[in-house]
Structures are given as C-alpha cells and as structure tokens.
Scaffold this motif. Structure first.
Motif, mmCIF file in Angstrom:
data_model
loop_
_atom_site.group_PDB
_atom_site.id
_atom_site.type_symbol
_atom_site.label_atom_id
_atom_site.label_comp_id
_atom_site.label_asym_id
_atom_site.label_seq_id
_atom_site.Cartn_x
_atom_site.Cartn_y
_atom_site.Cartn_z
ATOM 1 N N VAL A 162 0.840 -1.196 0.000
ATOM 2 C CA VAL A 162 0.000 0.000 0.000
ATOM 3 C C VAL A 162 0.875 1.247 0.000
ATOM 4 C CG1 VAL A 162 -1.697 1.337 1.305
ATOM 5 C CG2 VAL A 162 -1.953 -1.141 1.109
ATOM 6 N N GLU A 163 1.859 1.284 0.877
ATOM 7 C CA GLU A 163 2.751 2.443 0.969
ATOM 8 C C GLU A 163 3.472 2.689 -0.357
ATOM 9 O OE1 GLU A 163 5.180 1.218 4.250
ATOM 10 O OE2 GLU A 163 3.672 1.807 5.748
ATOM 11 N N THR A 164 3.944 1.614 -0.969
ATOM 12 C CA THR A 164 4.651 1.730 -2.244
ATOM 13 C C THR A 164 3.727 2.254 -3.337
ATOM 14 O OG1 THR A 164 6.129 -0.093 -1.636
ATOM 15 C CG2 THR A 164 5.972 0.437 -3.981
ATOM 16 N N GLN A 165 2.509 1.716 -3.384
ATOM 17 C CA GLN A 165 1.563 2.143 -4.419
ATOM 18 C C GLN A 165 1.170 3.609 -4.255
ATOM 19 O OE1 GLN A 165 0.547 0.566 -7.143
ATOM 20 N NE2 GLN A 165 1.648 -1.315 -6.673
ATOM 21 N N VAL A 166 0.944 4.046 -3.025
ATOM 22 C CA VAL A 166 0.605 5.456 -2.774
ATOM 23 C C VAL A 166 1.783 6.340 -3.167
ATOM 24 C CG1 VAL A 166 0.094 7.175 -0.995
ATOM 25 C CG2 VAL A 166 -1.139 5.000 -1.008
ATOM 26 N N SER A 167 2.976 5.927 -2.798
ATOM 27 C CA SER A 167 4.172 6.692 -3.149
ATOM 28 C C SER A 167 4.337 6.782 -4.665
ATOM 29 C CB SER A 167 5.408 6.040 -2.519
ATOM 30 O OG SER A 167 6.570 6.713 -2.919
ATOM 31 N N ASN A 168 4.144 5.668 -5.363
ATOM 32 C CA ASN A 168 4.236 5.660 -6.826
ATOM 33 C C ASN A 168 3.189 6.571 -7.453
ATOM 34 O OD1 ASN A 168 6.352 3.846 -6.707
ATOM 35 N ND2 ASN A 168 5.092 2.056 -7.159
ATOM 36 N N ALA A 169 1.981 6.538 -6.920
ATOM 37 C CA ALA A 169 0.903 7.383 -7.444
ATOM 38 C C ALA A 169 1.249 8.860 -7.273
ATOM 39 C CB ALA A 169 -0.415 7.058 -6.743
ATOM 40 N N LEU A 170 1.749 9.214 -6.098
ATOM 41 C CA LEU A 170 2.104 10.616 -5.844
ATOM 42 C C LEU A 170 3.228 11.084 -6.771
ATOM 43 C CD1 LEU A 170 1.921 10.682 -1.949
ATOM 44 C CD2 LEU A 170 0.351 11.771 -3.555
ATOM 45 N N LYS A 171 4.235 10.237 -6.981
ATOM 46 C CA LYS A 171 5.324 10.591 -7.885
ATOM 47 C C LYS A 171 4.794 10.817 -9.297
ATOM 48 C CE LYS A 171 8.915 8.049 -5.408
ATOM 49 N NZ LYS A 171 9.688 6.813 -5.386
ATOM 50 N N ARG A 172 3.929 9.922 -9.726
ATOM 51 C CA ARG A 172 3.368 10.029 -11.089
ATOM 52 C C ARG A 172 2.501 11.275 -11.228
ATOM 53 N NH1 ARG A 172 1.286 5.756 -14.757
ATOM 54 N NH2 ARG A 172 0.641 6.933 -16.587
#
Length: 193
Positions: A162-172
């Motif tokens: 979850v943390e990784t996916q949220v971080s990836n979404a924010l970067k994108r």
C-alpha cells in the motif's frame, strides 16, 4: 494548448474552417463542462450550456472577433452563459442561495476558477491513467481517508505494498501536473497532505 495553436485555430475559425471547429470542440468541451458545472451544479445542464456556447461560436465563426485568446474567450462565454442560466432561476426559491453565492463570485477573479478547473481536470486524467491497483489504493487513501493498514486488510495485501503504491501514485501525479505547480499547492493540499 500552445499559444501558436490558439492563434492558428482563431485564424482558421474566422476563415470558416469546420476542421478547426472540431478541434476546438475536442480540446475544450470537457474542461468547459467541468468549469460550467462549478456554477450550475448539474453536469447535464453544464453540457447543454457549453454546447450552446460552442454552437454559437460555430454559427458566428466567420465574423467573431477575439479580443483575448480563444481559450479566454471560451471560458468567459461559458461563465456568462452559466451565470445567465442561474439568473433565469432567480425566481425559484430553492436556487436563491446559489444566486447569492454567484453574486459574490462575480466580483472575484474568475480566471483563478478557470485555472483551478483545468488543473482538476489534469489531475483527474492523471489519476485515471494510473495502473488499476495503484488507482484503487490511491483513491482509498486520499479520497476515502483510509489508513494504509485499513487498505491492506481490505485488499488482502501487505501494508508495505500500500505504501509503495501510494508513493508511486504521488510521484506520477507530481510529474504529470508539474506544469501547474503554482496551482498545485492550492488545490491538491486536501489530497496529498
């Protein structure tokens, strides 16, 4: 849309080009509808109002005078059409509060609203472009206000995922909306912080 493209479209419209009108429709219909909806609070009505503005543009394309950019002209026309629509509802008591609010907003700088609308549209498109799982997790985190552990349990995945996916979404999202950084702080504060 770049300034040169707008100038080209304005020139082609004044020459009666149907192709230029189709391009204007494709580029601006959706964002103008979102903009109008901010005033009228109804998507269907907003679509109708924008269609009326674009139809008038098409009918007058050979004689229309642009005193500003095409984009500013369209947003101003949609704003005016939306305000006229709300004023026509003035006699109905259930719209009275909307009209009071409108009177206040008329004195403010509507270009901020136009820019905000464009940014919200850009963000919506960027979120829609995220991979499915990333999009679901991001929406649960930012729109539903769920904590990472809650999301992990609900989706039967690890909290780290979850943390990784949220971080990836924010970067994108930051990358996709970088041209609008100044407005990003104003509008996205509720999503990211």
């Amino acid at each position: 849309m770049h300034n040169q493209d707008e100038i080209r479209l304005q020139q082609e419209l004044s020459q009666g080009s149907e192709k230029a009108f189709e391009e204007v429709f494709q580029v601006y219909f959706k964002v103008l509808t979102v903009f109008s909806k901010k005033f009228v609070q109804d998507l269907s009505i907003a679509e109708d109002l924008v269609q009326e503005v674009l139809l008038k543009l098409y009918e007058n394309r050979r004689s229309i005078q642009f005193h500003t950019s095409l984009k500013a002209f369209l947003f101003q026309s949609v704003r005016n059409k939306s305000i006229d629509y709300l004023r026509s509802l003035k006699s109905k008591s259930d719209h009275h509060d909307q009209i009071k609010l409108l009177t206040v907003t008329e004195s403010t700088d509507w270009s901020d609203t136009m820019e905000q609308t464009e940014l919200e549209e850009r963000i919506s498109e960027a979120i829609s472009a995220l991979p499915d799982q990333c999009q679901v997790i991001f929406k649960m985190s930012r729109f539903d206000g769920k904590r990472n552990q809650e999301i992990a349990e609900e989706l039967d995945i690890s909290k780290r995922t979850v943390e990784t996916q949220v971080s990836n979404a924010l970067k994108r999202l930051r990358k996709d909306v970088l041209p609008y950084v100044n407005l990003l702080v104003i509008i996205l504060s509720r999503l990211f912080y």
